[in-house]
Design an enzyme around this catalytic site. Structure first.
Site, PDB file in Angstrom:
ATOM      1  N   SER A  80      -2.885   4.714   0.919  1.00 59.05           N
ATOM      2  CA  SER A  80      -4.197   4.233   1.318  1.00 59.05           C
ATOM      3  C   SER A  80      -4.302   4.300   2.837  1.00 59.05           C
ATOM      4  O   SER A  80      -3.280   4.381   3.538  1.00 59.05           O
ATOM      5  CB  SER A  80      -4.373   2.774   0.862  1.00 59.05           C
ATOM      6  OG  SER A  80      -5.518   2.176   1.435  1.00 59.05           O
ATOM      7  N   TYR A 132      -1.605  -6.284   0.470  1.00 56.89           N
ATOM      8  CA  TYR A 132      -1.857  -4.917   0.004  1.00 56.89           C
ATOM      9  C   TYR A 132      -1.342  -3.904   1.025  1.00 56.89           C
ATOM     10  O   TYR A 132      -0.666  -2.930   0.660  1.00 56.89           O
ATOM     11  CB  TYR A 132      -3.355  -4.740  -0.219  1.00 56.89           C
ATOM     12  CG  TYR A 132      -3.769  -3.389  -0.740  1.00 56.89           C
ATOM     13  CD1 TYR A 132      -3.563  -3.044  -2.068  1.00 56.89           C
ATOM     14  CD2 TYR A 132      -4.388  -2.454   0.095  1.00 56.89           C
ATOM     15  CE1 TYR A 132      -3.958  -1.804  -2.558  1.00 56.89           C
ATOM     16  CE2 TYR A 132      -4.788  -1.218  -0.383  1.00 56.89           C
ATOM     17  CZ  TYR A 132      -4.564  -0.899  -1.708  1.00 56.89           C
ATOM     18  OH  TYR A 132      -4.951   0.323  -2.185  1.00 56.89           O
ATOM     19  N   LYS A 191       1.539  -0.762   0.873  1.00 55.89           N
ATOM     20  CA  LYS A 191       1.215   0.625   1.183  1.00 55.89           C
ATOM     21  C   LYS A 191       2.015   1.130   2.389  1.00 55.89           C
ATOM     22  O   LYS A 191       2.378   2.314   2.438  1.00 55.89           O
ATOM     23  CB  LYS A 191      -0.291   0.784   1.416  1.00 55.89           C
ATOM     24  CG  LYS A 191      -1.145   0.495   0.182  1.00 55.89           C
ATOM     25  CD  LYS A 191      -0.769   1.407  -1.005  1.00 55.89           C
ATOM     26  CE  LYS A 191      -1.692   1.193  -2.201  1.00 55.89           C
ATOM     27  NZ  LYS A 191      -1.369   2.082  -3.331  1.00 55.89           N
TER      28      LYS A 191
END
Length: 284
Positions: free
Chosen positions: A137, A150, A154
């Site tokens: 991402s 998150y 990533k």
């Protein structure tokens, strides 16, 4: 016929990727936690006569991954392309998210990818060919509240993938990292305001996502990029996808770490004005 295994195909990017590969003539193993809920997907496969098999696999489970892998290998012998797409999101401040939230995100987004990669890598190495595509991402380059958990997963995925790429290239195995920006998926639409939070970042990010999704980028764009990578002979490692992906990454890279911290710590008016001036998005 080339074969591809794709994780997290029940919806969004994974779903569209499975269809893209199926339409391109691949034998597709579309995995998900709950195949019983995939009736619409099954109907689409049937109506288009696609060679897509829906299989049960939970990337959080060693046993589930192994069972799925064994089934595929016994019936088909090999997998040419592995697309590690399955992922989850939890948003909230570092203080307010629970330890379980952090662990859940890391288990799926990082350890899940690692688990699947380690399961199929020996066979690819033996065959001296393969392609592994990991869905990271823009958040693999940019970390700010309330996406700290998150982003951490990533960032970890980016680091693991970069190391893997150097290890497996001598065995003719390509590794690619796909880095979508804000894509019109359920995950993106679920970014919401936490009214109970003592931090302003939840409201800001929800506004940014909402403004961006007014001109939505479809998940098919990411699916097409993944298929393009698999079909190519390119050894390019990182692939930002979407109109905002490279601008977001470049924006962060243009700042020192201290400037980035200061921008995230600024007051609401200055934050919203910066987003408006830089990206033309009214996140208020």
């Amino acid at each position: 016929m080339k074969t591809v295994l794709i994780t997290g195909t029940s919806k969004g990017i994974g779903h569209e990727t499975a269809l893209a590969f199926g339409r391109a003539g691949y034998k597709v193993f579309a995995t998900m936690r709950n195949p019983d809920k995939a009736s619409d997907f099954k109907q689409k496969i049937k109506s288009e006569s696609l060679d897509i098999s829906i299989l049960k696999m939970d990337v959080d489970s060693d046993a589930s991954v192994k069972q799925c892998m064994d089934t595929i290998i016994q019936k088909h012998g090999s997998v040419d392309v592995l697309v590690n797409n399955a992922g989850i999101e939890r948003h909230g401040s570092i203080e307010e998210l629970t330890m379980k939230d952090f662990k859940d995100v890391m288990e799926t987004n990082y350890f899940g990818v690692l688990r699947c990669t380690k399961a199929f890598l020996p066979l690819m190495r033996k065959n001296q060919k393969g392609c592994i595509v990991n869905l990271a991402s823009v958040s693999g380059h940019i970390s700010s509240g309330p996406l700290g958990a998150y982003a951490a997963s990533k960032f970890a995925l980016e680091a693991f993938s970069e190391a893997l790429a150097g290890e497996v290239k001598p065995f003719n195995i390509r590794v690619a990292i796909v880095e979508p920006g804000i894509i019109n998926t359920q995950m993106a639409n679920d970014i919401s305001v936490d009214e109970k939070s003592i931090y302003p970042h939840s409201k800001r990010l929800a506004g940014l996502f909402s403004a961006s999704l007014q001109t939505p980028t479809p998940p098919t764009l990411v699916a097409e990029k993944i298929l393009e990578i698999a079909e190519s002979n390119s050894w390019k490692l990182r692939h930002p996808v979407g109109p905002d992906a490279e601008p977001f990454i470049a924006w962060r890279a243009s700042m020192t770490d201290e400037q980035w911290v200061d921008w995230n710590a600024t007051n609401d008016d200055d934050w919203y004005e910066a987003v408006q001036n830089t990206f033309g998005l009214d996140a208020r």
